[in-house]
Design an enzyme around this catalytic site. Sequence first.
Site, PDB file in Angstrom:
ATOM      1  N   SER A  29       0.824  -1.203   0.000  1.00  0.00           N
ATOM      2  CA  SER A  29       0.000   0.000   0.000  1.00  0.00           C
ATOM      3  C   SER A  29       0.861   1.257   0.000  1.00  0.00           C
ATOM      4  CB  SER A  29      -0.967  -0.041   1.188  1.00  0.00           C
ATOM      5  OG  SER A  29      -1.908   1.005   1.121  1.00  0.00           O
TER       6      SER A  29
ATOM      7  N   ASP B 124      -3.265   6.540  -3.306  1.00  0.00           N
ATOM      8  CA  ASP B 124      -2.013   6.009  -2.790  1.00  0.00           C
ATOM      9  C   ASP B 124      -1.486   4.975  -3.792  1.00  0.00           C
ATOM     10  OD1 ASP B 124      -3.914   4.036  -2.282  1.00  0.00           O
ATOM     11  OD2 ASP B 124      -3.027   3.442  -0.379  1.00  0.00           O
TER      12      ASP B 124
ATOM     13  N   ASP C  88      -1.350   1.771  -4.265  1.00  0.00           N
ATOM     14  CA  ASP C  88      -2.170   0.663  -4.766  1.00  0.00           C
ATOM     15  C   ASP C  88      -3.608   1.090  -5.024  1.00  0.00           C
ATOM     16  OD1 ASP C  88      -2.805   0.842  -2.007  1.00  0.00           O
ATOM     17  OD2 ASP C  88      -3.402  -1.261  -1.951  1.00  0.00           O
TER      18      ASP C  88
ATOM     19  N   ASP D  65      -6.167   2.117  -3.365  1.00  0.00           N
ATOM     20  CA  ASP D  65      -7.364   1.821  -2.593  1.00  0.00           C
ATOM     21  C   ASP D  65      -7.768   2.991  -1.695  1.00  0.00           C
ATOM     22  OD1 ASP D  65      -5.358   1.553  -0.686  1.00  0.00           O
ATOM     23  OD2 ASP D  65      -6.064  -0.381   0.081  1.00  0.00           O
TER      24      ASP D  65
END
Length: 554
Positions: A156, A301, A303, A305
């Site tokens: 992440s 961000d 990734d 999500d």
Amino acid sequence: MTEPTDLIERAHAWAAEDPDPATRAELEHLVASTGSGDVAAAEELADAFGASLEFGTAGLRGKLGPGPNRMNRVVVLRAAAGLASYLRDQGAGEGDAVVIGYDARHNSDLFARDTAEVMTGADLRALLLPGPLPTPVLAFAIRELGCVAGVMVTASHNPPQDNGYKVYLGDGSQIVPPADAEISAAIQAVGRLSDVPRGDGGEVLGEDLVDRYIDSVVGLAGDGPRDLGIVYTPLHGVGGTTLTSVLRRAGFSEPHVAPAQAEPDPDFPTVAFPNPEEPGAMDQATALAVEVGADIVVANDPDADRCAVAVPGPHGWQMLRGDEVGALLAAHLLGNGKEGVYATSIVSSSLLARMAAAAGQPHRETLTGFKWIGRIEGLAFGYEEALGYCVDPEHVKDKDGVSAVLAVCELAAQAKADGRTLCDLLDDIAREHGLHATDQLSVRFDDTTRIAATMERLRTDPPSSLGGLAVQQVDDLSAGSGDLPPTDGLRYRLADRARVVVRPSGTEPKVKCYLEVVVPVDPEAAGGDVDAARIVAAGRLDAIRGDVQRAAGL
């Protein structure tokens, strides 16, 4: 501390099993340097082999490198073998599929391929996403394809030296107890790595799966205005292509993308931390917004999500807090008549509960993390203050920064057409429900033993007041309740509906303190009513922050 000779023996045993020449070479260098008296190398070796990464409700996450306390191919192969064993014990069999996604971090593609080979070796089908893609695409694919589980290789918004391994089950939600402990036990039971069956690399899915995800997101948008100047940054992550496709298909003009951050780059060269909440992370995007005269800045961000939003303010571009974006999205959905449960985590603002009650909709509060929010029965909307929003639980039972960006842009375009701004909409919410102002105090520790000591100090010697407001109730969240499973945290309920929650971070060596004050706003007062309430709230938050620091010894 583990003796050096034992460490070196364990390192040699690890190297003999490691299929990755890069980590083998790194380990051999560490061992040789330790043997020649290099103190830093000895400390690194002790840390790498002195503990093991724990598989929990966040899966695995840690620094890349050799050893059981690092993210590497040995750790991933064992995790995959344990997951496969768990799935077989739960009744999965030949023909049942596990879908695997990955971001653009170092080794993410290798970890995904290794996972696929272990799944096919266990007589399960392995379906690989067609390239580095957002985490919400993986969460979507689990339910879309009827899979028994999903794996996302991502850390992440962690620093570039980290990677991670996130596990979902067939309902499309992240794992929660007892599944995490059962998978962990299965991982511990894995024997020699050479005995783990490895099959082929599975099936690489086509781009049509990504198109179906994009179609599901675009389908959320109504027929409202589309005149909006947008600046976007994926922060060197994997969201760019998917997000710009969504905005274009939904009828918005192509966003201006921060050029130095547009392409995936695992080293995240323009930011200290690839997290839009961190100071400086949005500077390139807001500078571009000034240059092109944009109406809004949005970010994902790495990734994709999470979703961050910045808007023009009286003193330049300003970031909206996660609680503010959550309130805007909730107002948008409630105003459109979306029925169901509106949910937040315990560290998010209490405002959503008031908004849902006023609209006649149920509200739920969960532990931190979408592993809890995403599995609420009848969920209509869920969010947590750390920039995570779920606006389409029918398709993605997890936070989704792509659909959240689209919803925010739709809301901002309608406000612009009405001659208003997102800040005006926040003022409307404050007038109706009171100004709910939130802030956060976050302390990073080099010595992680201080985290437990800080929590113990607050448990055994709780403050009687914070910021001049009496502490009316202390909830030790480690005890659990009828509504919440036990977790390491403390909640202080203060006078005037103020609140403080303190907890260790689940993914970083930090203690986080979440502050909230509520200031009434007179809806009949003149135009400066909300501004006056904000001044009062800022003073109260400052006073509470200082008292929390002193009480915790931070």
